[in-house]
Enzyme design. Structure first.
Site, PDB file in Angstrom:
ATOM      1  N   ASP A   1      -3.631   5.257  -0.960  1.00 20.09           N
ATOM      2  CA  ASP A   1      -4.411   6.168  -0.129  1.00 20.09           C
ATOM      3  C   ASP A   1      -3.978   7.596  -0.430  1.00 20.09           C
ATOM      4  OD1 ASP A   1      -5.813   4.145   1.112  1.00 20.09           O
ATOM      5  OD2 ASP A   1      -4.495   4.054   2.859  1.00 20.09           O
TER       6      ASP A   1
ATOM      7  N   ASP B   1       0.847  -1.189   0.000  1.00 17.03           N
ATOM      8  CA  ASP B   1       0.000   0.000   0.000  1.00 17.03           C
ATOM      9  C   ASP B   1       0.883   1.239   0.000  1.00 17.03           C
ATOM     10  OD1 ASP B   1       0.022   1.065   3.074  1.00 17.03           O
ATOM     11  OD2 ASP B   1       0.073  -1.120   3.018  1.00 17.03           O
TER      12      ASP B   1
ATOM     13  N   ASP C   1       1.041   5.650   0.175  1.00 18.66           N
ATOM     14  CA  ASP C   1       0.375   6.863   0.645  1.00 18.66           C
ATOM     15  C   ASP C   1       0.872   8.069  -0.137  1.00 18.66           C
ATOM     16  OD1 ASP C   1      -1.150   5.829   2.996  1.00 18.66           O
ATOM     17  OD2 ASP C   1       0.854   5.276   3.663  1.00 18.66           O
TER      18      ASP C   1
END
Length: 285
Positions: free
Chosen positions: A123, A70, A72
């Site tokens: 994100d 993931d 950011d």
């Protein structure tokens, strides 16, 4: 007594994002920038700066046991465009609805999330910076929160000092361990903070990890909390409180086996076998 320093260095390299996926991530980053700029220009909203943050910026990103990761990104408006926090989130969400190879963006409390078919999610968090004398503010569904994403990166690197590179490797090891344990594990930012607070440098990574984890365990056994070292100074383990005994038991098991692997009369092969189950398939046999 086994010396697993080189094995941990191998493990560190094995945790790197594959080059093919890294290329896809960079393409996704460029597309996100392009869609945000195009949409906001059309809406006559000031175009923000897109910056890497979190583990991607810090250098502690890993491939998980399911080969996912993931990322950011921060969308930073300066000066403040004078919109409500949920309104700015909605603008960014709407700007990303046409991003290819991903699901429709999800409007979460503190970010807009995109899931990609290639096995990663991004994100996107929204910030405004009114002036250099005021803290950066993070947009949430319920309004604004003071934040300091770049300050956290600086804090971690200062905690590591001249051995910051080693600290970042240790953070990657413990994140890989947490990925192997499944649910009810601290988030990456909490693990990073715990390791930075307990960091013990050593010329061997296996011993540095052992001594650091002892500190982490002792600190949590005394007081199960982990304060964010920069604003908003919240407890990063608050959601973990009901799972604290399970987490501490798993951490103690890891520490005990690291102790045996590095201090008992074991050859390297037996020592590696003892701890491989804690770290998963990327740790060498």
């Amino acid at each position: 007594m086994a010396n697993l320093h080189e094995d941990f260095l191998f493990f560190n390299n094995a945790l790197n994002i594959p080059s093919s996926k890294l290329t896809q991530l960079k393409t996704s980053e460029a597309n996100i920038k392009r869609y945000i700029k195009s949409y906001l220009t059309e809406k006559k909203v000031p175009v923000p700066t897109l910056i890497r943050q979190g583990s991607f910026a810090l250098g502690t990103i890993i491939r998980t046991k399911t080969d996912t990761c993931d990322i950011d990104f921060g969308v930073r408006f300066f000066p403040d465009p004078q919109f409500a926090a949920p309104t700015l989130q909605k603008y960014i969400r709407d700007a990303l609805t046409k991003v290819s190879n991903s699901t429709l963006p999800k409007h979460k409390d503190k970010c807009i999330r995109l899931h990609y078919k290639a096995g990663y999610h991004i994100d996107v968090t929204i910030y405004v910076h009114t002036n250099f004398n005021e803290p950066i503010r993070l947009a949430t569904k319920n309004g604004w929160l003071d934040s300091n994403p770049s300050g956290f990166k600086k804090w971690v690197e200062e905690r590591g000092g001249k051995q910051a590179v080693q600290l970042k490797r240790l953070i990657r090891y413990i994140k890989a361990w947490a990925s192997q344990q499944g649910k009810n594990m601290p988030k990456g930012v909490a693990l990073t903070t715990l390791m930075a607070n307990g960091f013990v440098p050593h010329f061997r990574d296996d011993l540095s990890l052992l001594y650091t984890l002892r500190n982490v365990y002792d600190n949590l056994e005394e007081d199960f909390c982990c304060e964010m070292p920069v604003v908003p100074f919240d407890d990063l383990l608050e959601r973990m409180y009901e799972h604290r005994y399970s987490f501490l038991n798993k951490l103690e098991s890891l520490i005990n086996n690291l102790e045996k692997a590095t201090h008992a009369r074991l050859g390297n092969d037996k020592a590696k076998a003892l701890i491989k189950g804690h770290f998963g398939k990327y740790f060498p046999k």
